[in-house]
Design an enzyme around this catalytic site. Sequence first.
Site, PDB file in Angstrom:
ATOM      1  N   GLY A  19       4.672   8.170   1.538  1.00 40.29           N
ATOM      2  CA  GLY A  19       3.206   8.789   0.985  1.00 40.29           C
ATOM      3  C   GLY A  19       2.218   8.778   2.232  1.00 40.29           C
ATOM      4  N   ASP A  79      -1.330  -0.309  12.556  1.00 38.39           N
ATOM      5  CA  ASP A  79      -1.519  -1.410  12.120  1.00 38.39           C
ATOM      6  C   ASP A  79      -3.004  -1.792  11.557  1.00 38.39           C
ATOM      7  OD1 ASP A  79      -0.462  -3.856  11.268  1.00 38.39           O
ATOM      8  OD2 ASP A  79      -1.128  -4.764  13.101  1.00 38.39           O
ATOM      9  N   PHE A 165      -5.527  -0.237  -2.742  1.00 38.78           N
ATOM     10  CA  PHE A 165      -4.712  -1.402  -2.685  1.00 38.78           C
ATOM     11  C   PHE A 165      -5.228  -2.285  -1.973  1.00 38.78           C
ATOM     12  CE2 PHE A 165      -3.385  -1.071   1.867  1.00 38.78           C
ATOM     13  CZ  PHE A 165      -3.848   0.066   2.090  1.00 38.78           C
TER      14      PHE A 165
HETATM   15  P1  ITT Z   1       3.175  -1.085   7.204  1.00 39.57           P
HETATM   16  O1  ITT Z   1       3.134  -2.058   8.162  1.00 39.57           O
HETATM   17  O2  ITT Z   1       4.684  -0.765   6.623  1.00 39.57           O
HETATM   18  O3  ITT Z   1       2.587   0.464   7.170  1.00 39.57           O
HETATM   19  P2  ITT Z   1       1.458  -2.604   5.354  1.00 39.57           P
HETATM   20  O4  ITT Z   1       0.073  -1.559   4.912  1.00 39.57           O
HETATM   21  O5  ITT Z   1       1.615  -3.811   4.483  1.00 39.57           O
HETATM   22  O6  ITT Z   1       2.596  -1.541   5.650  1.00 39.57           O
HETATM   23  P3  ITT Z   1      -0.324  -3.754   7.724  1.00 39.57           P
HETATM   24  O7  ITT Z   1       0.427  -4.629   8.443  1.00 39.57           O
HETATM   25  O8  ITT Z   1      -0.823  -2.496   8.156  1.00 39.57           O
HETATM   26  O9  ITT Z   1       0.938  -3.232   6.648  1.00 39.57           O
HETATM   27  O10 ITT Z   1      -1.238  -4.597   6.705  1.00 39.57           O
HETATM   28  C1  ITT Z   1      -2.251  -4.202   6.128  1.00 39.57           C
HETATM   29  C2  ITT Z   1      -2.670  -5.054   5.301  1.00 39.57           C
HETATM   30  O11 ITT Z   1      -4.260  -4.977   5.489  1.00 39.57           O
HETATM   31  C3  ITT Z   1      -2.442  -4.436   3.677  1.00 39.57           C
HETATM   32  O12 ITT Z   1      -1.409  -5.139   3.072  1.00 39.57           O
HETATM   33  C4  ITT Z   1      -3.777  -4.752   3.019  1.00 39.57           C
HETATM   34  O13 ITT Z   1      -3.804  -6.045   2.419  1.00 39.57           O
HETATM   35  C5  ITT Z   1      -4.955  -4.694   4.104  1.00 39.57           C
HETATM   36  N1  ITT Z   1      -5.326  -3.415   4.083  1.00 39.57           N
HETATM   37  C6  ITT Z   1      -5.379  -2.448   5.375  1.00 39.57           C
HETATM   38  N2  ITT Z   1      -6.068  -1.145   5.096  1.00 39.57           N
HETATM   39  C7  ITT Z   1      -6.527  -1.568   3.728  1.00 39.57           C
HETATM   40  C8  ITT Z   1      -7.094  -0.287   3.059  1.00 39.57           C
HETATM   41  O14 ITT Z   1      -7.435   0.710   3.223  1.00 39.57           O
HETATM   42  N3  ITT Z   1      -7.394  -0.940   1.734  1.00 39.57           N
HETATM   43  C9  ITT Z   1      -7.195  -2.371   1.252  1.00 39.57           C
HETATM   44  N4  ITT Z   1      -6.375  -3.191   1.938  1.00 39.57           N
HETATM   45  C10 ITT Z   1      -6.072  -2.875   3.251  1.00 39.57           C
END
Ligand code: ITT
Length: 209
Positions: A19, A79, A165
């Site tokens: 996505g 990240d 999310f």
């Molecule tokens: P990838 O590493 O596979 O891209 P991920 O989204 O789980 O997936 P991250 O290590 O970047 O990995 O973790 C980001 C976490 O931070 C995510 O699980 C959320 O809990 C939080 N987060 C980051 N950006 C966010 C947003 O825009 N809105 C809400 N929560 C966010």
Amino acid sequence: MSTAGGKTVKLILATRNAGKVPEMHAILVDAGVNAEISALDEYPDIPMVPETEPTFVGNALLKARAVAAHTGLPAIADDSGLAVDELKGMPGVLSARWAGRFGGDDQDRANLDLLLDQLTDTPAERRGAQFVCAVALVMPDGIESVSEGVMRGRLIRERRGENGFGYDPVFVPEGDSRTTAEMAPKEKNEISHRGIAFRAMAAELAEML
Ligand code: ITT
């Protein structure tokens, strides 16, 4: 469509979340870069890189370097996470697994429940927080570039909104009264840490080509 040098550049976006590809594509086109972007689902044999670094920049670089080395193509990785003032910047790089490892939809719910519990006694004036995103671009010739984006705001006590999310249902960006879960995705992208970081990276890439 305007393109840098008129040619199409092939890129790998180091995510299993397909996505993210159209979102990245649109940002690159706006920056004048016509890219053909693949996500990691097209490269099932690339091993997942554990995010072991203590910083967002470190983890983004880890992932982008691994994918560029494996494919020989320019690689982009991000990240991101939430840094809470009262928790001295945590959960930070631990945001995705703050409540431990649950998996699936339960993961976001457990992370957010724990954070709200931790801040139960924290008054409104100390509920500041920011979302942070680092994006790394690694070229096959070893040239690297990193961009960061930050969205400041405050954390409310109860969930509001169905979009987004993670921690979106309790995060109200500065200058707004809605949570980011109450915003349309496009509206959130315009102000979000990820949108800012990706647009900065797209501008860098346009310069490089
Ligand atoms: P990838 O590493 O596979 O891209 P991920 O989204 O789980 O997936 P991250 O290590 O970047 O990995 O973790 C980001 C976490 O931070 C995510 O699980 C959320 O809990 C939080 N987060 C980051 N950006 C966010 C947003 O825009 N809105 C809400 N929560 C966010």
